[in-house]
Design a protein around this motif. Structure first.
Motif, PDB file in Angstrom:
ATOM      1  N   HIS A  84       3.103 -94.573   5.964  1.00 49.89           N
ATOM      2  CA  HIS A  84       1.956 -95.350   5.497  1.00 49.89           C
ATOM      3  C   HIS A  84       1.114 -94.525   4.519  1.00 49.89           C
ATOM      4  CE1 HIS A  84      -1.277 -98.276   5.469  1.00 49.89           C
ATOM      5  NE2 HIS A  84      -2.121 -97.295   5.751  1.00 49.89           N
ATOM      6  N   CYS A  85       0.861 -93.268   4.868  1.00 47.81           N
ATOM      7  CA  CYS A  85       0.085 -92.399   3.982  1.00 47.81           C
ATOM      8  C   CYS A  85       0.814 -92.183   2.656  1.00 47.81           C
ATOM      9  CB  CYS A  85      -0.195 -91.056   4.661  1.00 47.81           C
ATOM     10  SG  CYS A  85      -1.373 -91.172   6.010  1.00 47.81           S
ATOM     11  N   ALA A  86       2.118 -91.997   2.704  1.00 48.68           N
ATOM     12  CA  ALA A  86       2.908 -91.821   1.476  1.00 48.68           C
ATOM     13  C   ALA A  86       2.832 -93.083   0.618  1.00 48.68           C
ATOM     14  CB  ALA A  86       4.355 -91.494   1.823  1.00 48.68           C
ATOM     15  N   TYR A  87       2.913 -94.235   1.238  1.00 45.77           N
ATOM     16  CA  TYR A  87       2.828 -95.506   0.512  1.00 45.77           C
ATOM     17  C   TYR A  87       1.474 -95.639  -0.185  1.00 45.77           C
ATOM     18  CZ  TYR A  87       2.690-100.524  -0.371  1.00 45.77           C
ATOM     19  OH  TYR A  87       2.556-101.748  -0.964  1.00 45.77           O
ATOM     20  N   ARG A  88       0.400 -95.278   0.543  1.00 41.70           N
ATOM     21  CA  ARG A  88      -0.949 -95.358  -0.037  1.00 41.70           C
ATOM     22  C   ARG A  88      -1.092 -94.398  -1.219  1.00 41.70           C
ATOM     23  NH1 ARG A  88      -3.808 -99.333   0.312  1.00 41.70           N
ATOM     24  NH2 ARG A  88      -5.750 -98.188   0.429  1.00 41.70           N
ATOM     25  N   LEU A  89      -0.518 -93.187  -1.099  1.00 43.70           N
ATOM     26  CA  LEU A  89      -0.569 -92.230  -2.214  1.00 43.70           C
ATOM     27  C   LEU A  89       0.184 -92.762  -3.424  1.00 43.70           C
ATOM     28  CD1 LEU A  89      -0.132 -88.714  -0.570  1.00 43.70           C
ATOM     29  CD2 LEU A  89      -2.118 -89.566  -1.799  1.00 43.70           C
ATOM     30  N   GLU A  90       1.328 -93.397  -3.162  1.00 39.94           N
ATOM     31  CA  GLU A  90       2.113 -93.973  -4.260  1.00 39.94           C
ATOM     32  C   GLU A  90       1.306 -95.058  -4.970  1.00 39.94           C
ATOM     33  OE1 GLU A  90       5.869 -95.366  -2.764  1.00 39.94           O
ATOM     34  OE2 GLU A  90       6.493 -93.348  -2.199  1.00 39.94           O
ATOM     35  N   GLU A  91       0.595 -95.888  -4.201  1.00 45.66           N
ATOM     36  CA  GLU A  91      -0.224 -96.954  -4.784  1.00 45.66           C
ATOM     37  C   GLU A  91      -1.374 -96.402  -5.619  1.00 45.66           C
ATOM     38  OE1 GLU A  91      -1.699 -99.377  -1.599  1.00 45.66           O
ATOM     39  OE2 GLU A  91      -0.181-100.904  -1.929  1.00 45.66           O
ATOM     40  N   VAL A  92      -2.088 -95.446  -5.048  1.00 44.42           N
ATOM     41  CA  VAL A  92      -3.293 -94.931  -5.695  1.00 44.42           C
ATOM     42  C   VAL A  92      -2.954 -94.077  -6.912  1.00 44.42           C
ATOM     43  CG1 VAL A  92      -5.302 -93.421  -5.377  1.00 44.42           C
ATOM     44  CG2 VAL A  92      -4.659 -95.044  -3.592  1.00 44.42           C
ATOM     45  N   PHE A  93      -1.998 -93.139  -6.767  1.00 44.67           N
ATOM     46  CA  PHE A  93      -1.719 -92.185  -7.840  1.00 44.67           C
ATOM     47  C   PHE A  93      -0.458 -92.519  -8.639  1.00 44.67           C
ATOM     48  CE2 PHE A  93      -4.195 -89.751  -4.684  1.00 44.67           C
ATOM     49  CZ  PHE A  93      -5.258 -89.378  -5.497  1.00 44.67           C
ATOM     50  N   HIS A  94       0.219 -93.587  -8.244  1.00 41.64           N
ATOM     51  CA  HIS A  94       1.459 -94.022  -8.915  1.00 41.64           C
ATOM     52  C   HIS A  94       2.523 -92.918  -8.914  1.00 41.64           C
ATOM     53  CE1 HIS A  94      -0.657 -97.619 -10.039  1.00 41.64           C
ATOM     54  NE2 HIS A  94      -1.618 -96.880 -10.578  1.00 41.64           N
ATOM     55  N   TRP A  95       2.574 -92.200  -7.780  1.00 45.14           N
ATOM     56  CA  TRP A  95       3.610 -91.188  -7.597  1.00 45.14           C
ATOM     57  C   TRP A  95       4.783 -91.856  -6.909  1.00 45.14           C
ATOM     58  CZ3 TRP A  95      -0.031 -87.204  -4.888  1.00 45.14           C
ATOM     59  CH2 TRP A  95      -0.866 -86.627  -5.849  1.00 45.14           C
ATOM     60  N   GLN A  96       5.966 -91.465  -7.252  1.00 48.25           N
ATOM     61  CA  GLN A  96       7.139 -92.028  -6.580  1.00 48.25           C
ATOM     62  C   GLN A  96       7.622 -91.053  -5.505  1.00 48.25           C
ATOM     63  OE1 GLN A  96       8.386 -95.022  -6.830  1.00 48.25           O
ATOM     64  NE2 GLN A  96       6.920 -95.638  -8.379  1.00 48.25           N
ATOM     65  N   ASN A  97       8.424 -90.122  -5.883  1.00 51.01           N
ATOM     66  CA  ASN A  97       9.008 -89.181  -4.912  1.00 51.01           C
ATOM     67  C   ASN A  97       8.007 -88.120  -4.480  1.00 51.01           C
ATOM     68  OD1 ASN A  97      11.425 -90.541  -5.072  1.00 51.01           O
ATOM     69  ND2 ASN A  97      12.195 -89.249  -6.730  1.00 51.01           N
ATOM     70  N   LYS A  98       7.024 -87.851  -5.320  1.00 52.28           N
ATOM     71  CA  LYS A  98       6.047 -86.811  -4.990  1.00 52.28           C
ATOM     72  C   LYS A  98       5.254 -87.166  -3.733  1.00 52.28           C
ATOM     73  CE  LYS A  98       5.293 -85.180  -9.694  1.00 52.28           C
ATOM     74  NZ  LYS A  98       4.308 -85.061 -10.779  1.00 52.28           N
ATOM     75  N   ALA A  99       4.870 -88.417  -3.587  1.00 48.50           N
ATOM     76  CA  ALA A  99       4.056 -88.839  -2.443  1.00 48.50           C
ATOM     77  C   ALA A  99       4.817 -88.655  -1.134  1.00 48.50           C
ATOM     78  CB  ALA A  99       3.618 -90.285  -2.601  1.00 48.50           C
ATOM     79  N   SER A 100       6.066 -89.059  -1.125  1.00 47.49           N
ATOM     80  CA  SER A 100       6.875 -88.927   0.089  1.00 47.49           C
ATOM     81  C   SER A 100       7.059 -87.458   0.456  1.00 47.49           C
ATOM     82  CB  SER A 100       8.228 -89.599  -0.121  1.00 47.49           C
ATOM     83  OG  SER A 100       9.023 -89.443   1.024  1.00 47.49           O
ATOM     84  N   PHE A 101       7.365 -86.649  -0.525  1.00 46.68           N
ATOM     85  CA  PHE A 101       7.547 -85.214  -0.281  1.00 46.68           C
ATOM     86  C   PHE A 101       6.247 -84.583   0.189  1.00 46.68           C
ATOM     87  CE2 PHE A 101       7.315 -80.811  -1.802  1.00 46.68           C
ATOM     88  CZ  PHE A 101       8.378 -80.268  -1.097  1.00 46.68           C
ATOM     89  N   LEU A 102       5.133 -84.936  -0.453  1.00 43.28           N
ATOM     90  CA  LEU A 102       3.828 -84.393  -0.088  1.00 43.28           C
ATOM     91  C   LEU A 102       3.465 -84.759   1.355  1.00 43.28           C
ATOM     92  CD1 LEU A 102       1.250 -82.897  -0.969  1.00 43.28           C
ATOM     93  CD2 LEU A 102       0.362 -85.105  -1.748  1.00 43.28           C
ATOM     94  N   MET A 103       3.703 -86.010   1.745  1.00 43.23           N
ATOM     95  CA  MET A 103       3.350 -86.442   3.095  1.00 43.23           C
ATOM     96  C   MET A 103       4.243 -85.792   4.147  1.00 43.23           C
ATOM     97  SD  MET A 103       0.639 -87.934   2.776  1.00 43.23           S
ATOM     98  CE  MET A 103       0.478 -88.072   4.530  1.00 43.23           C
ATOM     99  N   LYS A 104       5.526 -85.657   3.840  1.00 42.60           N
ATOM    100  CA  LYS A 104       6.423 -84.977   4.788  1.00 42.60           C
ATOM    101  C   LYS A 104       6.001 -83.528   4.962  1.00 42.60           C
ATOM    102  CE  LYS A 104      10.430 -87.931   4.092  1.00 42.60           C
ATOM    103  NZ  LYS A 104      11.732 -88.083   3.467  1.00 42.60           N
ATOM    104  N   THR A 105       5.617 -82.897   3.871  1.00 42.18           N
ATOM    105  CA  THR A 105       5.152 -81.504   3.940  1.00 42.18           C
ATOM    106  C   THR A 105       3.862 -81.413   4.745  1.00 42.18           C
ATOM    107  OG1 THR A 105       6.175 -81.055   1.801  1.00 42.18           O
ATOM    108  CG2 THR A 105       4.508 -79.497   2.560  1.00 42.18           C
ATOM    109  N   CYS A 106       2.925 -82.334   4.500  1.00 41.55           N
ATOM    110  CA  CYS A 106       1.665 -82.343   5.260  1.00 41.55           C
ATOM    111  C   CYS A 106       1.912 -82.581   6.753  1.00 41.55           C
ATOM    112  CB  CYS A 106       0.715 -83.407   4.717  1.00 41.55           C
ATOM    113  SG  CYS A 106      -0.031 -82.975   3.148  1.00 41.55           S
ATOM    114  N   ALA A 107       2.817 -83.507   7.073  1.00 40.18           N
ATOM    115  CA  ALA A 107       3.142 -83.790   8.480  1.00 40.18           C
ATOM    116  C   ALA A 107       3.769 -82.571   9.139  1.00 40.18           C
ATOM    117  CB  ALA A 107       4.077 -84.989   8.581  1.00 40.18           C
ATOM    118  N   LEU A 108       4.632 -81.871   8.404  1.00 38.88           N
ATOM    119  CA  LEU A 108       5.266 -80.667   8.951  1.00 38.88           C
ATOM    120  C   LEU A 108       4.227 -79.579   9.198  1.00 38.88           C
ATOM    121  CD1 LEU A 108       7.861 -79.130   9.709  1.00 38.88           C
ATOM    122  CD2 LEU A 108       7.986 -78.392   7.321  1.00 38.88           C
ATOM    123  N   VAL A 109       3.356 -79.353   8.232  1.00 41.60           N
ATOM    124  CA  VAL A 109       2.331 -78.307   8.357  1.00 41.60           C
ATOM    125  C   VAL A 109       1.328 -78.662   9.456  1.00 41.60           C
ATOM    126  CG1 VAL A 109       0.395 -77.178   7.163  1.00 41.60           C
ATOM    127  CG2 VAL A 109       2.597 -77.469   6.000  1.00 41.60           C
TER     128      VAL A 109
END
Length: 191
Positions: A84-109
């Motif tokens: 859900h957070c990755a989807y929201r980032l994609e909507e707001v910043f128009h990121w495609q793969n970056k949002a998913s990678f960023l959220m997975k990294t944040c969840a891991l950390v």
């Protein structure tokens, strides 16, 4: 001395000026239940009567599968939150793969902090363990290895707050769900 040790193993705690380890009070019983249904089984606490052992078997027969369902649901909720957070980032910043990678990294950390890196600080304070011992306990517990060489709340020279075992029990449930997601992610990468 041998009689005192045997009495302690049978679940008898001393009263008066000594520290009760809370073996079968609510917190101790809850912690025992969690360690049984998660199959951690530290080996430091077990039923000593035939009726208690039979109850433990029946409890585990129903509790272990229900716990697996619960852990799966918790893991799925965590995963949905990340997605859900990755989807929201994609909507707001128009990121495609970056949002998913960023959220997975944040969840891991975030998971590393909540379940493996910060709890050893609590264990250092409450148990008197070194940070490394607390980290070792965290991983051995959440991976369900549960050797039993380190178990929380068992030092008779320490007084533990009433919330301690309950919070650690919840930490175990959520931490196991998180670690299962990490292991699943690693398996997906390896495949």
């Amino acid at each position: 001395l041998q009689g005192i040790i045997q009495a302690y193993k049978n679940g008898i705690t001393l009263q008066g000026n000594t520290t009760s380890l809370g073996r079968w009070d609510f917190s101790g019983s809850f912690f025992f239940s969690i360690s049984a249904i998660t199959t951690i089984g530290y080996g430091n606490l077990s039923p000593s009567t035939a009726v208690g052992r039979i109850f433990c078997i029946v409890f585990a027969l129903f509790g272990i599968p229900l716990n697996l369902v619960l852990l799966n649901e918790i893991g799925q909720l965590m995963l949905l939150g990340v997605q859900h957070c990755a989807y929201r980032l994609e909507e707001v910043f128009h990121w495609q793969n970056k949002a998913s990678f960023l959220m997975k990294t944040c969840a891991l950390v975030t998971g590393l902090l909540l379940f493996l890196l910060l709890p050893p600080l609590l264990f250092s304070d409450k148990e008197g363990w070194s940070y490394e011992e607390g980290f070792y306990y965290s991983f051995i517990t959440l991976s369900t290895i549960g050797f039993g060489d380190y178990v929380i709340g068992m030092n008779p020279d320490r007084t533990y707050p009433s919330w301690y075992k309950n919070v650690i029990s919840l930490w175990i449930l959520f931490g196991m769900a998180w670690l299962a997601l990490v292991i699943k992610f690693c398996i997906n990468i390896l495949e």
